[in-house]
Motif scaffolding. Sequence first.
Motif, PDB file in Angstrom:
ATOM      1  N   VAL A 163       0.827  -1.215   0.000  1.00 11.84           N
ATOM      2  CA  VAL A 163       0.000   0.000   0.000  1.00 11.84           C
ATOM      3  C   VAL A 163       0.862   1.267   0.000  1.00 11.84           C
ATOM      4  N   PRO A 164       1.836   1.407   0.936  1.00  7.72           N
ATOM      5  CA  PRO A 164       2.662   2.610   0.899  1.00  7.72           C
ATOM      6  C   PRO A 164       3.458   2.725  -0.400  1.00  7.72           C
ATOM      7  N   ARG A 165       3.920   1.595  -0.918  1.00  5.26           N
ATOM      8  CA  ARG A 165       4.725   1.674  -2.127  1.00  5.26           C
ATOM      9  C   ARG A 165       3.880   2.184  -3.300  1.00  5.26           C
ATOM     10  N   SER A 166       2.668   1.720  -3.434  1.00  6.07           N
ATOM     11  CA  SER A 166       1.857   2.170  -4.570  1.00  6.07           C
ATOM     12  C   SER A 166       1.388   3.606  -4.379  1.00  6.07           C
ATOM     13  N   ALA A 167       1.218   4.031  -3.100  1.00  6.35           N
ATOM     14  CA  ALA A 167       0.715   5.388  -2.876  1.00  6.35           C
ATOM     15  C   ALA A 167       1.838   6.413  -2.844  1.00  6.35           C
ATOM     16  N   THR A 168       2.966   6.055  -2.206  1.00  4.51           N
ATOM     17  CA  THR A 168       4.024   7.043  -1.990  1.00  4.51           C
ATOM     18  C   THR A 168       5.326   6.654  -2.678  1.00  4.51           C
ATOM     19  N   ASN A 169       5.339   5.451  -3.251  1.00  2.06           N
ATOM     20  CA  ASN A 169       6.546   4.983  -3.912  1.00  2.06           C
ATOM     21  C   ASN A 169       7.675   4.654  -2.939  1.00  2.06           C
ATOM     22  N   ARG A 170       7.363   4.544  -1.659  1.00  3.53           N
ATOM     23  CA  ARG A 170       8.419   4.261  -0.680  1.00  3.53           C
ATOM     24  C   ARG A 170       7.933   3.226   0.322  1.00  3.53           C
ATOM     25  N   THR A 171       8.882   2.539   0.974  1.00  2.00           N
ATOM     26  CA  THR A 171       8.509   1.620   2.050  1.00  2.00           C
ATOM     27  C   THR A 171       9.045   2.113   3.388  1.00  2.00           C
ATOM     28  N   GLN A 172       9.642   3.295   3.364  1.00  2.00           N
ATOM     29  CA  GLN A 172      10.044   3.931   4.620  1.00  2.00           C
ATOM     30  C   GLN A 172       9.501   5.341   4.591  1.00  2.00           C
ATOM     31  N   LEU A 173       8.746   5.693   5.639  1.00  6.91           N
ATOM     32  CA  LEU A 173       8.181   7.046   5.680  1.00  6.91           C
ATOM     33  C   LEU A 173       8.713   7.735   6.925  1.00  6.91           C
ATOM     34  N   GLY A 174       9.267   8.933   6.750  1.00  7.17           N
ATOM     35  CA  GLY A 174       9.832   9.659   7.884  1.00  7.17           C
ATOM     36  C   GLY A 174       9.133  10.995   8.091  1.00  7.17           C
ATOM     37  N   GLY A 175       9.751  11.857   8.896  1.00  9.86           N
ATOM     38  CA  GLY A 175       9.239  13.203   9.090  1.00  9.86           C
ATOM     39  C   GLY A 175       8.077  13.297  10.057  1.00  9.86           C
ATOM     40  N   LEU A 176       7.995  12.378  11.015  1.00 10.94           N
ATOM     41  CA  LEU A 176       6.907  12.439  11.986  1.00 10.94           C
ATOM     42  C   LEU A 176       6.993  13.708  12.828  1.00 10.94           C
ATOM     43  N   ASP A 177       8.247  14.170  13.092  1.00  9.25           N
ATOM     44  CA  ASP A 177       8.418  15.338  13.965  1.00  9.25           C
ATOM     45  C   ASP A 177       7.936  16.635  13.324  1.00  9.25           C
ATOM     46  N   GLU A 178       7.611  16.604  12.017  1.00 12.72           N
ATOM     47  CA  GLU A 178       7.117  17.818  11.371  1.00 12.72           C
ATOM     48  C   GLU A 178       5.594  17.909  11.406  1.00 12.72           C
ATOM     49  N   VAL A 179       4.949  16.847  11.904  1.00 11.64           N
ATOM     50  CA  VAL A 179       3.485  16.808  11.905  1.00 11.64           C
ATOM     51  C   VAL A 179       2.960  17.600  13.093  1.00 11.64           C
ATOM     52  N   SER A 180       1.828  18.288  12.899  1.00 14.84           N
ATOM     53  CA  SER A 180       1.305  19.100  13.996  1.00 14.84           C
ATOM     54  C   SER A 180       0.807  18.208  15.129  1.00 14.84           C
ATOM     55  N   GLY A 181       1.133  18.637  16.367  1.00 15.43           N
ATOM     56  CA  GLY A 181       0.740  17.852  17.532  1.00 15.43           C
ATOM     57  C   GLY A 181       1.816  16.869  17.954  1.00 15.43           C
ATOM     58  N   TYR A 182       3.011  16.962  17.375  1.00 13.06           N
ATOM     59  CA  TYR A 182       4.075  15.997  17.652  1.00 13.06           C
ATOM     60  C   TYR A 182       4.563  16.064  19.097  1.00 13.06           C
ATOM     61  N   ASP A 195       5.171  12.960  21.696  1.00 16.40           N
ATOM     62  CA  ASP A 195       6.547  12.503  21.824  1.00 16.40           C
ATOM     63  C   ASP A 195       6.946  12.409  23.299  1.00 16.40           C
ATOM     64  N   ALA A 196       6.385  13.330  24.107  1.00 14.34           N
ATOM     65  CA  ALA A 196       6.738  13.341  25.529  1.00 14.34           C
ATOM     66  C   ALA A 196       6.305  12.049  26.225  1.00 14.34           C
ATOM     67  N   ILE A 197       5.185  11.475  25.802  1.00 16.32           N
ATOM     68  CA  ILE A 197       4.738  10.254  26.493  1.00 16.32           C
ATOM     69  C   ILE A 197       5.162   8.978  25.767  1.00 16.32           C
ATOM     70  N   LEU A 198       5.621   9.094  24.511  1.00 15.31           N
ATOM     71  CA  LEU A 198       5.938   7.870  23.766  1.00 15.31           C
ATOM     72  C   LEU A 198       7.410   7.753  23.371  1.00 15.31           C
ATOM     73  N   GLY A 199       8.065   8.883  23.122  1.00 14.58           N
ATOM     74  CA  GLY A 199       9.398   8.787  22.543  1.00 14.58           C
ATOM     75  C   GLY A 199      10.528   9.379  23.378  1.00 14.58           C
ATOM     76  N   ALA A 228       7.813   4.442  16.130  1.00 16.22           N
ATOM     77  CA  ALA A 228       7.664   5.533  15.165  1.00 16.22           C
ATOM     78  C   ALA A 228       8.214   6.828  15.753  1.00 16.22           C
ATOM     79  N   PHE A 229       7.996   7.039  17.065  1.00 15.87           N
ATOM     80  CA  PHE A 229       8.528   8.235  17.710  1.00 15.87           C
ATOM     81  C   PHE A 229      10.028   8.112  17.931  1.00 15.87           C
ATOM     82  N   GLN A 230      10.493   6.921  18.249  1.00 11.52           N
ATOM     83  CA  GLN A 230      11.930   6.737  18.468  1.00 11.52           C
ATOM     84  C   GLN A 230      12.721   6.956  17.183  1.00 11.52           C
ATOM     85  N   PHE A 231      12.186   6.429  16.079  1.00 11.72           N
ATOM     86  CA  PHE A 231      12.929   6.490  14.817  1.00 11.72           C
ATOM     87  C   PHE A 231      12.413   7.597  13.898  1.00 11.72           C
TER      88      PHE A 231
END
Lengths: 364, 285
Positions: free
Chosen positions: A172-191, A195-199, A276-279
């Motif tokens: 699914v990610p490969r057909s939608a985004t062309n990738r199997t690794q998705l990063g940039g979680l820290d740029e999402v609003s509400g991060y 992160d304080a409770i999970l990462g 996801a928060f760690q990496f």
Amino acid sequence: MVSGEEVSSLAVNTQPAQAAADERIREVGVLSRLMARPELGALVAVVVVWLFFAVVAADNNFISWATTAAILNRAAPLGILAIAVALLMIAGEFDLSIGSLVGFGGMAIMMLVTPVEAGGFGWAILPAIGVALLITLATGFFNGVLVVTTKLPSFIITLGSLFIFRGLAVAVPRSATNRTQLGGLDEVSGYGPMDAILGTKLELFGARFDVAIVWWIGLTIIATWVLMRTRVGNWIFGVGGDNVAARNVGVPVNRLKIALFMTTAFAAFLSALIQAFQFNGADSLRGSLKEFEAIIAVVIGGTLLTGGYGSVIGALLGTLIFAMVQQGIIITGVDGDWFKVFVGGILVAAVIFNNFVRQQATKR
Amino acid sequence: MSEPILEVQNISKFFGSVIALKDVSMFVRAGEVTCLLGDNGAGKSTLIKVLSGVHKPDEGVYRYQGSEVSFSSPRDALDLGIATVYQDLAMIPLMSIWRNFFLGSEPTVGWGPFRRFDVDFAKRTTREELGKMGIDIRDPDQPVGTLSGGERQSVAIARAVYFGAKVLILDEPTAALGVKQAGVVLRYIVQAKQRGIGVIFITHNPHHAYPVGDHFVILRRGQIYGDFTKDEIPLEQLVQMMAGGADLEVLSHELEKAAEGGGPGADELEKVAEGFEAEARGEAD
């Protein structure tokens, strides 16, 4: 099962039992009491493995807060899985899809938060987590319903799910985004708050401990309480011990099993979320082989493969052994290829030992 | 005579082309033991399953406490006080006695998410209830797997009684047991009866049925072959009817011959025969 000697000692009478002193109860020593606990083997093994590396890896700083933190950080994501796997295995079922669900759950979160121009949905973090959780719980529901309706071994059903959900996590990610690794979680609003409770990492004794350790230990305590002190816990033991007998006395066997498959899915999701928060992102292949590592940790912890007997604390200890061996091999500089040999050896030894302990416990 | 607490009339059950039960009628009164006798394949298991709510009868009427009932699961029957103790599925060996005793009906304390299994109450009650039935357990924490077959059956019976069973259906509780152990279980059947419970005791052994039974229903090839009160039928006749007479006579002649022949087992055979008779007489009084 019952020896002749025991039969002759039965002395059943129609008088009410004298409650006070019963000459047939021996004073059982602390050691024998411990022997009857499923975790005993794992507890001994924790000490032995720790001592082993404390001696062998003394020069490599094995006895230090830094190494302890490294071991616990390594253990926590696996330990969270092992808790749910232990409950499910005590109820007599397997979930081989849990590793795939770690990859699946992580990619579900990242797909939802990835910006639209990159092929994702561009959601804020909180709704993304909520919806990804629901999707992952639905996979557990799917496993559970398939197992209880087909009455096929869960081993086979979830072996199928292992491939289905790993395949989806890649395709699914490969057909939608062309990738199997998705990063940039820290740029999402509400991060930040999430992160304080999970990462986060907690600075203690000059070492950095992942907050995941708190989740791991907290969930172990809750799961132990549920297993030992609630109705549901009694049902879990009963269903694992004898499905039909449990059903006959009114235990809602099917609902319980579906709920437990959803619990393993939840554990996979939590583990995926924390990682996801760690990496700072997810990988389609994350969690590969974790289903087996979790089962190994649970079995080392004294839970029977056939169900009906086991403990969550044991699963925690089993995970700890797993992580200690892994970390010990890394810091001693032994070739990492030997790790699997070691783990396989411990697994076989643990099963033999557990079998022995159980026979002793039920004999007396 | 009081009204039956549980009664079935003209029950039939078919599985495809197989007629498992045909026009079967039987009943049990409170405080009485109805023995259901039949050889293998007579339809006992099917009848138990109908009585306990596992199967719905295809024809006939099921009455409980005077009104007609229909069960969609064993749980329905259990809720009304019809408890079934199965021969081999009664207990879970790896679980402790108190966990087994309350499995499926755990007492709880606390509120909301903190509602928990009342472990102390469960342990105490298990000990007390078993004591009332005359079962003196050593330690409620011991796994049921360490109990003998007779003790396990007894615990299962005590459990059914504690949970308010008004009718107790016992499926071959003495089948896999030795003489002494069977005696223990028979004693609990009498205990249950004295506590006002209607007991349906399924067995293929007339020597176990006769001492405790008030009346005897003989099932053969899916049909009722006879229904007798204890006054109407002596043990010998019951034994004969059970096995279809002729076969058994041949067997008993063979046994007698063996005894007369004075072989190594002769004394023993005679003793066994005497023992059975004594048991029947002693308990029947």
